[in-house]
Structures are given as C-alpha cells and as structure tokens.
Scaffold this active site. Structure first.
Site, mmCIF file in Angstrom:
data_model
loop_
_atom_site.group_PDB
_atom_site.id
_atom_site.type_symbol
_atom_site.label_atom_id
_atom_site.label_comp_id
_atom_site.label_asym_id
_atom_site.label_seq_id
_atom_site.Cartn_x
_atom_site.Cartn_y
_atom_site.Cartn_z
ATOM 1 N N GLU A 16 -2.656 -5.394 -19.042
ATOM 2 C CA GLU A 16 -3.139 -7.039 -18.623
ATOM 3 C C GLU A 16 -3.780 -7.935 -17.662
ATOM 4 O O GLU A 16 -3.461 -8.698 -18.332
ATOM 5 C CB GLU A 16 -2.083 -6.464 -17.281
ATOM 6 C CG GLU A 16 -0.332 -5.479 -17.639
ATOM 7 C CD GLU A 16 -0.812 -4.054 -17.689
ATOM 8 O OE1 GLU A 16 0.393 -3.628 -17.258
ATOM 9 O OE2 GLU A 16 -1.909 -3.718 -17.707
ATOM 10 N N ASP A 103 0.832 -0.859 -17.710
ATOM 11 C CA ASP A 103 0.805 -0.551 -16.442
ATOM 12 C C ASP A 103 1.859 1.351 -17.729
ATOM 13 O O ASP A 103 2.883 0.485 -18.363
ATOM 14 C CB ASP A 103 0.475 -0.810 -15.257
ATOM 15 C CG ASP A 103 -0.927 -1.043 -15.436
ATOM 16 O OD1 ASP A 103 -1.645 -0.821 -16.009
ATOM 17 O OD2 ASP A 103 -0.200 -2.120 -14.389
ATOM 18 N N ASP A 105 4.141 2.485 -15.569
ATOM 19 C CA ASP A 105 5.781 2.220 -15.227
ATOM 20 C C ASP A 105 6.729 1.222 -16.393
ATOM 21 O O ASP A 105 6.014 1.091 -17.028
ATOM 22 C CB ASP A 105 5.293 1.720 -13.949
ATOM 23 C CG ASP A 105 4.808 0.141 -13.628
ATOM 24 O OD1 ASP A 105 4.482 -0.389 -14.735
ATOM 25 O OD2 ASP A 105 4.318 -0.259 -12.839
ATOM 26 N N GLU A 107 7.212 -1.262 -15.355
ATOM 27 C CA GLU A 107 6.844 -2.583 -15.360
ATOM 28 C C GLU A 107 5.612 -2.783 -16.471
ATOM 29 O O GLU A 107 6.164 -3.818 -17.549
ATOM 30 C CB GLU A 107 6.144 -2.984 -14.304
ATOM 31 C CG GLU A 107 6.318 -4.504 -14.108
ATOM 32 C CD GLU A 107 7.598 -5.816 -14.435
ATOM 33 O OE1 GLU A 107 7.545 -6.590 -14.584
ATOM 34 O OE2 GLU A 107 8.389 -5.312 -13.756
ATOM 35 N N TYR A 328 -4.087 5.494 -10.787
ATOM 36 C CA TYR A 328 -2.603 4.313 -10.689
ATOM 37 C C TYR A 328 -2.174 4.408 -9.486
ATOM 38 O O TYR A 328 -1.921 4.934 -8.561
ATOM 39 C CB TYR A 328 -2.318 4.170 -11.962
ATOM 40 C CG TYR A 328 -1.212 2.946 -11.743
ATOM 41 C CD1 TYR A 328 -1.627 1.790 -12.099
ATOM 42 C CD2 TYR A 328 0.747 2.375 -12.135
ATOM 43 C CE1 TYR A 328 -0.791 0.599 -12.373
ATOM 44 C CE2 TYR A 328 1.618 2.174 -12.047
ATOM 45 C CZ TYR A 328 0.224 0.538 -12.087
ATOM 46 O OH TYR A 328 1.079 -0.463 -12.492
ATOM 47 N N ARG A 330 0.493 2.017 -8.514
ATOM 48 C CA ARG A 330 2.071 2.754 -8.246
ATOM 49 C C ARG A 330 2.537 3.589 -8.507
ATOM 50 O O ARG A 330 2.764 3.377 -8.732
ATOM 51 C CB ARG A 330 2.440 0.931 -8.880
ATOM 52 C CG ARG A 330 2.424 -0.283 -8.191
ATOM 53 C CD ARG A 330 2.666 -0.848 -8.786
ATOM 54 N NE ARG A 330 2.793 -2.923 -8.338
ATOM 55 C CZ ARG A 330 1.273 -3.591 -8.090
ATOM 56 N NH1 ARG A 330 0.540 -3.408 -9.161
ATOM 57 N NH2 ARG A 330 1.162 -4.017 -7.301
ATOM 58 N N HIS A 375 3.200 9.826 -13.077
ATOM 59 C CA HIS A 375 2.320 9.668 -11.998
ATOM 60 C C HIS A 375 1.330 10.541 -11.437
ATOM 61 O O HIS A 375 2.385 11.856 -10.608
ATOM 62 C CB HIS A 375 2.590 8.075 -11.426
ATOM 63 C CG HIS A 375 2.987 7.106 -11.822
ATOM 64 N ND1 HIS A 375 3.346 5.711 -11.331
ATOM 65 C CD2 HIS A 375 2.926 6.367 -13.205
ATOM 66 C CE1 HIS A 375 3.750 5.158 -12.158
ATOM 67 N NE2 HIS A 375 3.724 5.680 -13.358
#
Length: 940
Positions: A16, A103, A105, A107, A328, A330, A375
C-alpha cells in the site's frame, strides 16, 4: 540475507505505501520489484462529476450502487490514482509473477482484489500475507502464498455499500430539517447518539448534597485518614443512596443524612476524643497482567497515558509497523505466537531476573465478536524485543513503542500481590452515647511482579493506580489511636462523566458498534463535522448533535439504535463465512429502514426537532438556528419572541435556568445605556452578541441600520466597562502619532483578530500586556518593525531529512513565518503540535506532504479541473474480468484520510464518510459532507 529470487523470474510485489515498500525491499533480492498502490486504487464516485456517463439518468446514479440489480457498486479510478495505476501496469509488463502483499485484514484483501481487477495480470498472481515486516515473516509469506479470499472481499464491499446508502439517503434529510453540510453515518451517527444520551443524563441529573466527617488519626507516629460511616445503628448517607433524576434519597434507604450544621456540631463533640479499633480486615489480592494490546486497548491507553488522540495513535502505530518495529496495528486478537512468548520470557529472565518471570507461559484468548483471528496482538516485531533506546526511537514513535514494549513484556511476568486492609474505629458521641464508626482503608504492594514493567491507566483522575501503595500503620482490634483532628466535609453527587476518547472507544467496542480499526476516524469525523467539541479531553456533544439525534430517533430509529447496529456488524462479519444472503438483507434495509424512515422524516416539523426543552431550563427553550444555538425567551405580548445567542463553546448540560438568567441580565444591562455621548447625545450601550461583548453608540433603526460598534479588548468583561472607557473604545481607531520616516499616521484599533496598530496598510497585532487605549508611538513602531522583518525574512533550512522515496527530490525542514514546516518540491506542510524539528522523521514528513498535496485547493468559486476516470461495476470473479469503461469526469476534492494518512495509506479504512454534495449556502461553495462511516469505506 535477502530472499531468494523467485523460480519464475522477475516478481512484482505490490503493497500500500512507499514506507512499507522501502522496508520490504531490504529483505528481498534483486529479482523482486516492490511498488506501492498508495492505498485504494478504486472507489465509488466521490461527486456527481465522477459518476460515469453510462449510468447517468438511472434513478440510482447518484448512489453509484445499482439498487435494482443486487446492489452492485460502480467503481471509478479517482483522478489522483490514474498515474499510480499506469505505473503499476508498466511494472507488470516485466513481471513473471505477482504478489499482492497488502495488509492482512478485510481492507487489505479488498485493495488486493481491486488491483487484480484493474491490472488484469496474465502471469501467476498470489496473495501474500504477513502480520509483521521482518525478514522471517516476509520469507514465510513468500513460501506459503494463497489465493484472494472472495468472502472477505464481499464482506468489505457490503460495508462500503451500506455506508453509501446511509450517507446518501439520510444526509439530505439533515440538510432540510437541521442545517446544511451535515452528514449521517452507519457508525458515526450511533457514536454521536451515545454522546448525546450521556449529555441528556447530565441534563436530567439533579445534584444532591450531604455532609460527613473526616478524622485524621495517628498510630506509631504514622497519620492516616478515616471517614465517618455510621452513627449508632444507622449508616451514613453516600452518593449511591441518592436518585440521580430527583436528587432525593432513594425510597427505602434507611440512612442518616447530615446537614452542615449537624456535621459541624458532631465534629465539635468528637474533637480530641481517642478512637478504638473495633474491626480489622486484611486480604491479599493477586493481580494478573493485562492482555497484550489490541487496536482498541492501544487507543485507550495511548489516550490516557500519552494524551494522544485515537487518530494520532493509529498514524504513529502505522509508521512503527511499516518500518518493521511492531506487528500489524489493526487487530482484535490478544494472541501471542509461541516465538513471541519465547522471546519475551528470555528477555524478562535476562533483564528482570527469574523471580519476576511467570511460572508458565501465559496465553490469552480473544473474546470479541468478529475478531480477525489471523492477527496477533500488537507487539514488538521479531524475536529480539529491542528496547526504544536500542531502536533509537524518539518523540511520539518512541513513547508509543515503549508503551507497546512494556505491555507485551508484562504479559509474561509474575503476578503482583497486593495487601488490602480495612479498619473500623469507634468513638462515642458524648451527647447521647451513640457509637460513631469511622472506616480507614489502606493498600500495600507486597510483590510488584509485572508492575515493574507496566501499570494500566485509569479514566478516573482521582483513582489510585495499581502499583501505588498507601499502607495503614499496624493496627489490631482493641488498639487505641490518637484523634488528631476532625473535619466536617461537604459532599455532592456527580453527574455521569462525559466520554473521553478512551471511554468512547471502550463503549463502542463493548457494545459491538463498528470495528476498532475505524474508531479513530469516527472520532475525528464527528469532531470535524461539528457534532462534538473536545474540551479538556472530554467529548462534548453540540446542540447540532442534539438536534440531529432528535431527528434520527424519531424517523430512523434503527439507524442510531445500538443493538440494531451491533447486530448489523455481526451480520456483516458472517458474510465472510458465507453464512448470509447479502442482497436480501440490503434490500430489506434499504427499502424498509432507510427509504421508509426518510419519507417519514420529510413530514417532521424542523422547528420541533431543533428545539430542546428540559426541566433544568425552566420557562426557557433552546433552539438551533441558522447561526447556532440560541435561547427563546417566553413571549410577553410581543409579536416576535426575543432571543439570546448562546456562546458556541457552551455544553448543552451546562445550560440551565440560572445560566440563562445571567445571560438575560447581561442583555438587559445592554438595553440600559451607560450614559450619553457628550458630542452626539446618543446613548452608549455595552452588549453581548454572537461573537462576544461589544460597545455600541446609538440605537439600531431604519435611519441607523449599522450603529458604530467596537469589540471589547481580550479578557475585558462587560461589567468592567463604564461610560468613559466605552467612549474611548468607540473612538477607535485612534491616531497615536506620525511615522518618523514617512510622516503617515500610525493608528491603533480593534479588528476581527483583536487589537492592532497600523501604518500604511501594514497591520501588527498587539501582544499580551499591550493596551489598545494606551499603546504609545515607540511601542507601535517596534511592533510594526517586527512585523516588517517577519514578512521580509526568507525561510531558512533547519534540517535536511533526505531524498523523498517517490522522486528522490530533497525533503527539508524549514523555518517559516508561522513556525517550522517540511518542504518537498513545491509542497509545504506545517509540523503539527508536539512534533519538533529534531524529532520529525522522513515517514512523518512524507505523510504530511501527501496530506497537504491532496487537500482541496482554494481558488475561484466553482472552478474545477477535469480528469479522466475509469469506471467498473464490481464483479466477484477473478477468473473472468470485464474490461474497464472510461468516462470523462471532473476531479473531485482530494480524499483526506484520518487514521491512515493520504497516499501512504489505504484511504478506505476510515470513517466511511460518504454523502452527496449539499445545497449551496448563501454564496459559499458547497462542500460534500462526509459519508456514513462504516468499518471499511472511503473518506473523500
């Protein structure tokens, strides 16, 4: 050692952000090319100008969601992302394999899916996931890639669609019934309602008072305090015995309520009388370490301990993650890997000693619904557990990393042991012989255990932290202690505390509203939209928030219902498991809840929802008008009721009948003149207006629509103004003298920004200690000279940060007129409060510059730049992809991220701001209010 080159040849790895790309490059060999997508490369149109021509004219075109066919979204490539997409396509030409390393997740999965749809690679494409950026984690991810998780993408997309539907359908209703430029949101509006409900509790709260006694006793030369808890057989009243709504004792409570006179009389009778210990209760408590950080608990602790907002916490945490310092950030999980636990335990043994190590490894399990189990908890990356000093981190990054490091270490340390002692002491009232019982409490840390590394903060500033000791002297039953002093103490019940960022985050997570990854942007959005003011770390809802919540409760109750929103989150989570029918749910929600509620709202009386009445207001009512909140006074026969403007910063629960009476008295004082101006014979008034107090010469009339006025100097109160001072203020601007070089006059006056001196259109503000009515010529010349020097001084370079990661051009910290700023090419960005010249990093500078570059440019009203945009309708198949359609579109205002900044982050993981452009207000350019903010949605 770098990762081995892929067997297939040249590999393209897409992440990203440039920072993440730069860190990963260090671990990969020459056969890998790492590029950044700069967050999302596609999103729903952010303005009418971006809506593709192919769907214009359709009834759902403004939504860009086909509500007639399965609620399929229509995506476009924003103008500012076309260059990024083109560069990625060029890089793809030489690639023999592609790794989507966004990432891990929802998103990140969505960003990867959109990249796949746009780039359409004809070479093998893999999903590469990792929760920390270390050499081992990157190699492991390369060795075990997977396919994109379509269900995870669908879950994210469902959130995005819901956010668009709520924002675009509900926001226009707010513009009509409350005020323009407001926004509604799937999670935002519920968060606002929580704050409003708490404010209503405070408005309904009735303060109760009672009195008690505090004795200062002494034993073995060690003083301690004890509180009166009973007289005879009757317990003394405390806060829990009073009804918060009425202020009266709760019915059935058999307690003694002392007034001031009775308390003082009892104090006098008990003074100097020895006290006897009648009961001693000693207990040992075992305190276990707190779980490692999740996104939510990190935001809470950083707010309590470091004073960092949730948004700032996530920005700093992202930099730490992308630079390979933490895992990470989140995550809902409190799990620690076996390797991490091993590393922590070895470090504790080495640093603190074996006695502070827990007997066996501690493991924590995640209990929150919808947790993204892949996670880990937030912890230092890798297995070396470096300290903040070893990493040479400073400023906010250093403080946040140290917080994470200590919390992680504490998880594997021994439990703490705390001794709690409660003692009851008795003394007889000589008047009637009744026993007066006092209670004293003490605590002592017997074994610190994990307290040596970490102690959790508290939301109550008066509460003692866990590692603090306040021991009592050694006391046994029958001991006689000396009574050194007795004090009568008044008590009042306190209304429920307003939310802070920490307590609001905790409430949202506890009730299952939204997802922790979006809390930072939600809090930032509701403040930016004028629903909330931050006052002394409290989140105070405004009267606008009260009116909007009134409207939504009456028309769209489910949209702001806590249980309904939590159930919606659960439903969205289940999509990822393939358990729910997305289309049927969206159809029911859209038609029955949204459209039905909006239609009902059209019939609502706008005046009613914008009016607040409460018992505490007495005969008054507060209304929200075009220029803010005001008090509507009871009509006294006039055709039009009079009104009083409320100060914009006042909290709703702080406005009561006494407060309004004071405002009214000030207004009435303004109606009575201070006297007459001897030159004109006109009356002179001191009044309080919407922007503060001022003096006025003459009355407003058809012949004198704009009587002369002058604001009061800073910190001057209306009651401090007499006729002489009022006339002096009305004489402004006054001529101080002539400039010795030009002969032109130098004047002093009060303007929009406060007191000033001026010479030939050069204005200089007066400083603290300067008096606009008394400043002399030498002082005025000094201020003007300082202003002249500041204007002519060229910015100087304070520090060079190095080459920008995108184009290699230098990034420099400059000393500017208004403070230090970072400069890159033609873009300048001020350093935020708390970030020093010495502490600012290249990563911070890149984020600040990117955010500044994407901020809407100020220019001629109505002017826009055109940019071509690509559009696609979402499809879920990765095997078969429809070609992208192209359409001309006007460039929308740049997207502005919150928890993840600008181009270095994934823009959609924010508050989901998504609402259509509001109607223009007067001549101001209409700006789009933010969307509904769901868990994963774009923020324009």
């Amino acid at each position: 050692m770098a990762a081995a080159a892929p067997s297939a040849g040249h590999a393209l790895v897409i992440v990203e952000s440039p920072t993440k790309a730069r860190t990963i490059r260090k671990f990969l060999g020459a056969g890998y090319q790492v590029e950044a997508s700069m967050g999302h490369v596609r999103d729903l149109p952010s303005s009418a100008a971006e809506v593709p021509a192919s769907i214009k004219g359709k009834p759902w075109a403004r939504l860009a969601v086909d509500v007639e066919h399965g609620f399929e979204p229509v995506y476009v490539v924003p103008g500012d992302k076309k260059k990024v997409v083109a560069e990625l396509k060029r890089a793809l030409k030489d690639a023999e394999v592609v790794y989507l390393a966004t990432d891990e997740d929802r998103e990140g999965e969505s960003i990867g899916w959109h990249l796949l749809q746009l780039l359409k690679p004809k070479v093998p494409t893999h999903r590469m996931v990792f929760h920390e950026i270390t050499r081992e984690a990157i190699q492991k991810a390369l060795d075990a890639p997977r396919a994109l998780d379509e269900k995870l993408v669908e879950a994210q997309e469902a959130r995005r669609v819901l956010d668009r539907l709520v924002g675009y359908e509900v926001s226009p209703l707010l513009w009509k019934k409350v005020a323009p430029r407001l926004s509604a949101g799937r999670v935002q509006s519920v968060a606002v309602r929580l704050l409003v409900l708490r404010e209503r509790e405070r408005m309904a709260f009735v303060t109760s008072s009672w009195w008690g006694l505090k004795a200062t006793a002494e034993r073995s030369a060690q003083p301690f305090d004890a509180q009166l808890v009973a007289v005879g057989e009757q317990s003394l009243a405390s806060g829990r015995d009073f009804d918060s709504d009425t202020g009266k004792l709760i019915e059935g409570r058999d307690v003694l309520r002392l007034d001031e006179a009775a308390a003082r009389a009892l104090r006098d009778r008990l003074a100097d009388r020895s006290m006897t210990v009648v009961e001693v209760d000693r207990k040992e408590q075992v305190r276990n370490p707190y779980p490692p950080f999740t996104t939510s608990t990190l935001q809470q602790e950083a707010n309590r301990k470091l004073g960092m907002s949730a948004a700032r916490t996530m920005q700093v945490a992202q930099r730490l993650y992308e630079n390979g310092h933490i895992t990470y950030m989140r995550t809902d999980s409190v799990n620690l890997s076996n390797e991490a636990i091993d590393a922590v335990r070895k470090m504790i043994d080495r640093r603190y000693g074996a006695e502070l190590l827990s007997k066996s490894p501690r493991r924590y399990s995640t209990s929150s619904k919808g947790a993204q189990e892949a996670h880990e908890a937030i912890r230092p990356a890798g297995t070396q557990m470096p300290t903040v000093a070893e990493l040479k981190l400073t400023g906010e990054e250093g403080r946040l990393y140290e917080l994470i490091w200590k919390r992680t270490v504490a998880t594997q340390m021994a439990s703490a042991i705390v001794a709690m002692t409660t003692v009851k002491l008795q003394v007889q009232d000589p008047a009637d012989g009744k026993a007066c019982v006092f209670r004293a409490s003490g605590r002592e840390v017997l074994f610190p255990g994990f307290f040596r590394a970490y102690v959790e903060g508290t939301d109550d500033p008066g509460q003692m932290l866990d590692d603090q000791s306040s021991p009592l002297p050694r006391l046994d039953e029958g001991d006689v202690v000396e009574n050194k002093a007795v004090e009568a103490v008044g008590h009042e019940t306190r209304p429920p505390a307003r939310y802070t960022e920490a307590t609001l985050v905790k409430a949202l997570e506890t009730q299952g509203i939204g997802r922790p990854s979006t809390y930072a942007s939600i809090i930032e959005t509701i403040q930016r939209r004028g629903y909330v003011q931050a006052q002394q770390r409290q989140l105070v809802p405004t009267f606008t928030a009260m009116a909007v919540t009134n409207l939504l409760e009456q028309t769209l109750g489910k949209v702001v219902d806590v249980e309904f929103t939590a159930a919606m989150e659960s439903w969205l989570d289940q999509i990822a498991d393939g358990q729910n029918d997305r289309e049927a749910y969206l159809q029911d929600f859209y038609e029955r809840v949204l459209q039905g509620g909006v239609q009902e709202g059209e019939q609502i009386d706008a005046r009613e929802v914008c009016t607040i009445k409460a018992d505490r207001l007495g005969p008054y009512a507060v209304r929200l008008g075009r220029y803010g909140p005001f008090v509507e006074l009871p009509s006294e026969g006039e055709e039009k009721p009079k009104s009083l403007s409320l100060p914009p910063e006042v909290a709703p629960a702080d406005v009561d009948e006494a407060f309004i009476d004071k405002l009214k008295a000030q207004a009435e004082q303004g109606e009575a003149p201070l006297g007459e101006d001897p030159e004109t014979g006109l009356p002179v008034y001191v009044r309080v207006g919407r922007f503060g107090p001022y003096v006025q010469l003459g009355d407003t009339s058809d012949d004198n629509k704009k009587p002369k006025r002058s604001s009061l100097p800073p910190k001057t109160k209306p009651e401090d103004i007499d006729l002489e001072k009022a006339l002096s203020l009305l004489s402004l601007p006054r001529r101080i003298g002539d400039h010795p070089e030009t002969g032109a006059p130098v004047e002093a006056g009060i303007g929009r920004y406060g007191p000033y001196v001026v010479h030939e259109k050069v204005y200089a503000s007066l400083k603290a200690g300067d008096d606009v009515l008394g400043v002399d010529l030498p002082r005025a010349l000094q201020l003007l000279e300082e202003k002249k020097n500041a204007r002519s001084r060229k910015p100087s370079a304070l520090r060079e940060l190095g080459a920008h990661p995108e184009d290699g051009k230098p990034v420099v910290v400059m000393d500017g007129r208004y403070g230090p700023y970072v400069k890159h090419d033609r873009t300048n960005a001020s350093l935020p409060d708390g970030v020093t010249v010495e502490a600012v990093t290249m990563e911070q500078a890149v984020e600040l510059l990117a955010a500044r570059a994407k901020a809407p440019k100020r220019g001629k009203k109505g002017s826009t730049k055109k940019a071509a945009g690509e559009t696609t309708t979402a499809k879920k198949s990765t095997a078969k992809k429809a070609p992208a359609k192209k359409a001309a579109a006007k460039k929308s205002p740049a997207k502005k991220t919150t928890a993840r900044k600008a181009t270095t982050t994934k823009a959609a993981a924010s508050d989901g701001a998504d609402a259509p452009a509001p109607p223009k207000v007067r001549k101001a350019a209409a700006k789009r209010p933010a969307d509904a903010e769901g868990e994963e949605s774009a923020n324009p």
